[in-house]
Design an enzyme around this catalytic site. Structure first.
Site, short mmCIF file in Angstrom:
data_model
loop_
_atom_site.label_atom_id
_atom_site.label_comp_id
_atom_site.label_asym_id
_atom_site.label_seq_id
_atom_site.Cartn_x
_atom_site.Cartn_y
_atom_site.Cartn_z
N ASP A 200 -5.07 22.13 14.95
CA ASP A 200 -5.02 22.49 16.35
C ASP A 200 -5.93 21.59 17.17
O ASP A 200 -6.90 21.02 16.65
CB ASP A 200 -5.47 23.94 16.54
CG ASP A 200 -4.33 24.93 16.41
OD1 ASP A 200 -3.18 24.48 16.35
OD2 ASP A 200 -4.60 26.14 16.37
N LYS A 222 1.03 17.91 19.12
CA LYS A 222 2.02 16.88 19.39
C LYS A 222 3.32 17.06 18.60
O LYS A 222 4.16 16.17 18.57
CB LYS A 222 1.43 15.50 19.09
CG LYS A 222 0.27 15.13 20.01
CD LYS A 222 -0.28 13.75 19.70
CE LYS A 222 -1.43 13.41 20.64
NZ LYS A 222 -2.02 12.08 20.34
#
Length: 412
Positions: A200, A222
């Site tokens: 994260d 992403k």
């Protein structure tokens, strides 16, 4: 004997009689390991420390409240002699020699037939460090070596490859509030053993630099398909890599089950038949205020604290929070993910009866080098956020504790 090194060996004492003479500090340190080894422990001593007495009261050891007597070591496999009576220690040592019982002497290591090593444990491995020869005995050095080895195994800096078959799966690891030193020992070890790490944005990013080159690091922020599909994509990535037989670590900020959507990932893995281990982490709801000098509870000031997600405003139909009830609480209110909604949150609390003068603190980037604290009140917080440019991630603390500091008088 002094010219020869000690021969290291591991004693399997489960169900076997061990006699400890003396109930003082030495016994207090040594007894827990003997009990953990399953030994049938007899303590012979007129008195004992409170901790040793508690072990006897709990039935972990048998305690005979008297002094040593000849014959106490009969049918004994191992003895620890640790009384304050040198003559009794000599007599017990002599009995041990006659009876061929391995005997540790706390008052005279040279006269003993056995030494207690400096020991430590990490995930099924016991590290025991002994000085090679009597003339070189240095307990502080052996303890320091033990500590260095155990810490290296625990934090992953000393990596010993496992040659037995590893079982692939996923570990959901709570990385803590941001400081890499605040991840748990188990979490750091699992990171060191990982083949794939899905991290994260709010996880302890500095730890990723320590991973070996072969470890694949995937930035969860992403993962494609947009915000709505992000969690499903993360679940799929966890399943995909674990199904390939890899050891996968899902590295999260804080704790996986405190606004970390950890249960969603556990359920997805369970549906796919993939084993999952959850490693709790230090939640930012408590640790970040603490790092900024704010206790979430304090005697005479706050007897409770409540943690609330602020990602949905009070007037949003999706909100599940009873803001009216929260306004009546006298303790501490901790709000996570609420920086951009704090103005509306403050208005709701004030509208439901909370004083506009209630102390408030915002702690941005808590526990990291960029940490900063902004103090305000419920009535001024919206302007304080704009003036000081407070940005996520930040933990918001509302209540009397937000006005405390180490010099605040104690209220009892």
């Amino acid at each position: 004997m002094a010219e020869h090194p000690a021969y290291p060996v591991g004693l399997r004492l489960a169900g076997r009689r061990v006699v400890v003479l003396g109930g003082g500090q030495v016994a207090q340190r040594r007894l827990p390991a003997l009990v953990a080894a399953g030994a049938d422990v007899l303590l012979v001593s007129p008195s004992a420390t409170p901790s040793v007495e508690a072990m006897a009261d709990a039935g972990e050891i048998t305690w005979e409240r008297r002094r040593y007597a000849d014959g106490d070591l009969a049918d004994t496999w191992y003895a620890l002699v640790a009384t304050s009576d040198h003559a009794a220690n000599e007599a017990a040592s002599a009995e041990a020699e006659r009876s061929r019982v391995w005997c540790v002497r706390s008052d005279d290591a040279d006269a003993a037939t056995a030494w207690t090593p400096a020991t430590g444990r990490s995930e099924g491995v016991t590290v025991a460090v002994l000085t090679a020869e009597a003339k070189d005995r240095d307990p502080r050095r052996t303890a320091a070596i033990r500590d260095a080895l155990v810490e290296g195994l625990r934090d992953g800096s000393l990596v010993a490859p496992q040659h037995r078959t590893r079982h692939p799966g996923v570990a959901l690891v709570g990385g803590g509030p941001g400081d890499p030193d605040l991840i748990t020992v188990r979490g750091r070890r699992l990171l060191a053993e990982a083949d794939v790490v899905i991290a994260d944005r709010l996880g302890p990013r500095d730890l990723l630099d320590e991973l070996p080159p072969h470890v694949e690091v995937i930035d969860a922020a992403k993962i494609p398909y947009g915000r709505f599909m992000a969690q499903e994509a993360i679940n799929n990535a966890l399943i995909e890599h674990a199904a390939q037989g890899k050891a996968v670590v899902r590295l999260k900020g804080g704790d996986p089950y405190v606004y970390g959507r950890g249960m969603e990932e556990v359920q997805a893995l369970a549906d796919a038949g993939i084993a999952c281990t959850v490693v709790p982490g230090i939640s930012s709801s408590i640790s970040v205020p603490g790092a900024a000098g704010i206790p979430v509870t304090h005697r005479g000031v706050a007897h409770e604290f409540t943690v609330v997600s602020g990602h949905v405003a009070p007037d949003d139909e999706r909100s599940l929070v009873d803001w009216q009830a929260l306004a009546r609480l006298r303790g501490t209110l901790v709000i996570l993910m609420g920086v951009d909604k704090i103005g509306r949150i403050a208005e709701a609390l004030i509208a439901h009866g909370k004083s506009a003068d209630t102390p408030l603190a915002l702690v941005q980037e808590g526990t990291t080098a960029a940490q900063r604290r902004v103090d305000a009140t419920l009535g001024t917080v919206a302007e304080a956020v704009r003036t000081h440019g407070v940005k996520p991630p930040a933990v918001i603390v509302i209540g009397p504790v937000a006005a405390m500091n180490p010099t605040t008088p104690d209220r009892t």
